[in-house]
Write an enzyme that holds these catalytic residues in place. Structure first.
Site, PDB file in Angstrom:
ATOM      1  N   HIS A 111      39.112  40.153  36.167  1.00  0.00           N
ATOM      2  CA  HIS A 111      37.696  40.112  35.771  1.00  0.00           C
ATOM      3  C   HIS A 111      37.530  39.631  34.321  1.00  0.00           C
ATOM      4  CE1 HIS A 111      37.359  42.214  39.568  1.00  0.00           C
ATOM      5  NE2 HIS A 111      38.253  43.082  39.122  1.00  0.00           N
ATOM      6  N   GLU A 149      36.282  48.294  34.209  1.00  0.00           N
ATOM      7  CA  GLU A 149      37.616  47.879  34.652  1.00  0.00           C
ATOM      8  C   GLU A 149      38.137  46.714  33.821  1.00  0.00           C
ATOM      9  OE1 GLU A 149      37.853  46.231  38.577  1.00  0.00           O
ATOM     10  OE2 GLU A 149      39.935  45.612  38.231  1.00  0.00           O
ATOM     11  N   HIS A 204      44.647  45.330  37.694  1.00  0.00           N
ATOM     12  CA  HIS A 204      43.321  45.779  38.107  1.00  0.00           C
ATOM     13  C   HIS A 204      43.254  47.296  38.133  1.00  0.00           C
ATOM     14  CE1 HIS A 204      41.485  41.958  39.590  1.00  0.00           C
ATOM     15  NE2 HIS A 204      42.751  41.583  39.610  1.00  0.00           N
ATOM     16  N   GLU A 280      46.743  47.803  41.433  1.00  0.00           N
ATOM     17  CA  GLU A 280      45.605  48.677  41.167  1.00  0.00           C
ATOM     18  C   GLU A 280      46.220  49.898  40.493  1.00  0.00           C
ATOM     19  OE1 GLU A 280      42.598  47.793  41.567  1.00  0.00           O
ATOM     20  OE2 GLU A 280      42.485  46.365  43.224  1.00  0.00           O
TER      21      GLU A 280
HETATM   22 ZN   LIG Z   1      39.626  44.441  39.914  1.00  0.00          ZN
END
Ligand SMILES: [Zn+2]
Length: 317
Positions: A111, A149, A204, A280
């Site tokens: 992102h 995030e 992430h 993640e």
């Molecule tokens: Zn993400």
């Protein structure tokens, strides 16, 4: 990558559990200021007990064996923090084998900080591999307190970078700031391919149901570069999984299996022809994970686990 499954605002009231952990050897570079730099709470250390650091052997007296660490008067150890009974720190990782010169690692912090201001860019569909399309990028998730995030990803990436560079590794980042837009997911994969990366690590945080907690490491279920590259990505994933667990983090209690999850729906995996994992690091909607992921100490812990895993993989190749 945010799976965009849950934007629930139900807040988990489960208090973080587990002992305080002091993370040794933290980088002095801190991308974001925060008051909490000395300790952190491991949300699930009951499942992954941290190995106690062996107490320094006092020396010759046999009585010392029966009486560990009596602090003699003249030099009491300085109290590390407010906690009078700190938990033992994670055991230092074994020194990895040196990596080959010319090794390149691409770090992909997911992102970007201004994605939410530019839907006209990030909503455009791009190639995602195997006939799929995906939005160029997404805004990512956040903790229930609003910690984004993209900032977690960016900070972990910047803690990780010097740990790799200290081992002679050339690091390429897929974005050079935390206040820009994109790049698109297909472009990020192309950066790793163009760099002929020995390792690609995409970072992430998840936005799942609050009951999910812990990290998982994703690889391409169908590797575009064939079986040999798939095997390398899998080996990398196992090393990164072991690196994260070795530093005191717990694999997800609900997602994937034993910290690993092959996926067929992620452009960053489907389009990469290099050894690639996407992590993640935790579930930002889980209270315990959120505490960890929004603290510099927790971000450095994740970065150290990633560094250990990547260096082990590179040293074994
Ligand atoms: Zn993400």
């Amino acid at each position: 990558m945010s799976t965009q499954v849950s934007e629930t605002t139900t807040s988990s009231s489960a208090p973080p559990s587990g002992p305080l952990i002091t993370v040794p050897g933290l980088s002095s570079a801190e991308p974001s200021p925060s008051p909490d730099t000395t300790s952190m709470v491991s949300p699930s250390s009951s499942e992954q007990p941290v190995e106690p650091e062996p107490a320094p052997a006092p020396d010759t007296s046999p009585a010392a064996e029966a009486e560990p660490a009596p602090a003699p008067a003249p030099e009491p150890a300085p109290a590390p923090a407010q906690d009078p009974n700190p938990a033992p720190a994670p055991a230092p990782a074994p020194a990895p084998a040196p990596v080959q010169s010319g090794t390149v690692v691409v770090i992909d912090p997911g992102h970007n900080g201004a994605n939410n201001e530019h839907p006209e860019i990030i909503d455009q569909l791009v190639e995602a591999g195997f006939g799929q399309t995906k939005p160029c990028n997404t805004t990512g998730t956040s903790t229930n307190d609003g910690y984004p995030e993209y900032e977690f990803n960016w900070n972990v990436a910047n803690y990780l970078r010097p740990k790799l560079e200290a081992n002679g590794i050339t690091v390429v980042m897929t974005r050079d700031s935390d206040d820009g837009v994109g790049p698109c997911v297909n472009k990020r994969a192309q950066i790793g391919n163009d760099a002929n990366a020995d390792v690609v690590v995409s970072i992430h945080g998840d936005g799942e149901d609050p009951s999910a907690r812990g990290y998982y490491v994703m690889t391409a279920e169908q590797d575009p570069a064939g079986a040999q590259m798939a095997a390398q990505s899998h080996a990398l994933a196992v090393n990164v999984r072991d690196g994260l667990s070795g530093i005191g983090l717990s694999p997800s209690n609900r997602l994937g299996s034993a910290g690993l999850w092959p996926r067929n729906d992620l452009a960053g995996l489907n389009l990469s022809v290099r050894p690639t994992v996407m992590i993640e690091a935790g579930n930002m909607r889980n209270a315990g994970d959120a505490d960890l992921m929004s603290s510099p100490a927790g971000q450095q812990q994740v970065a150290q686990g990633l560094a250990n895993g990547v260096l082990t993989y590179l040293g074994s190749g």
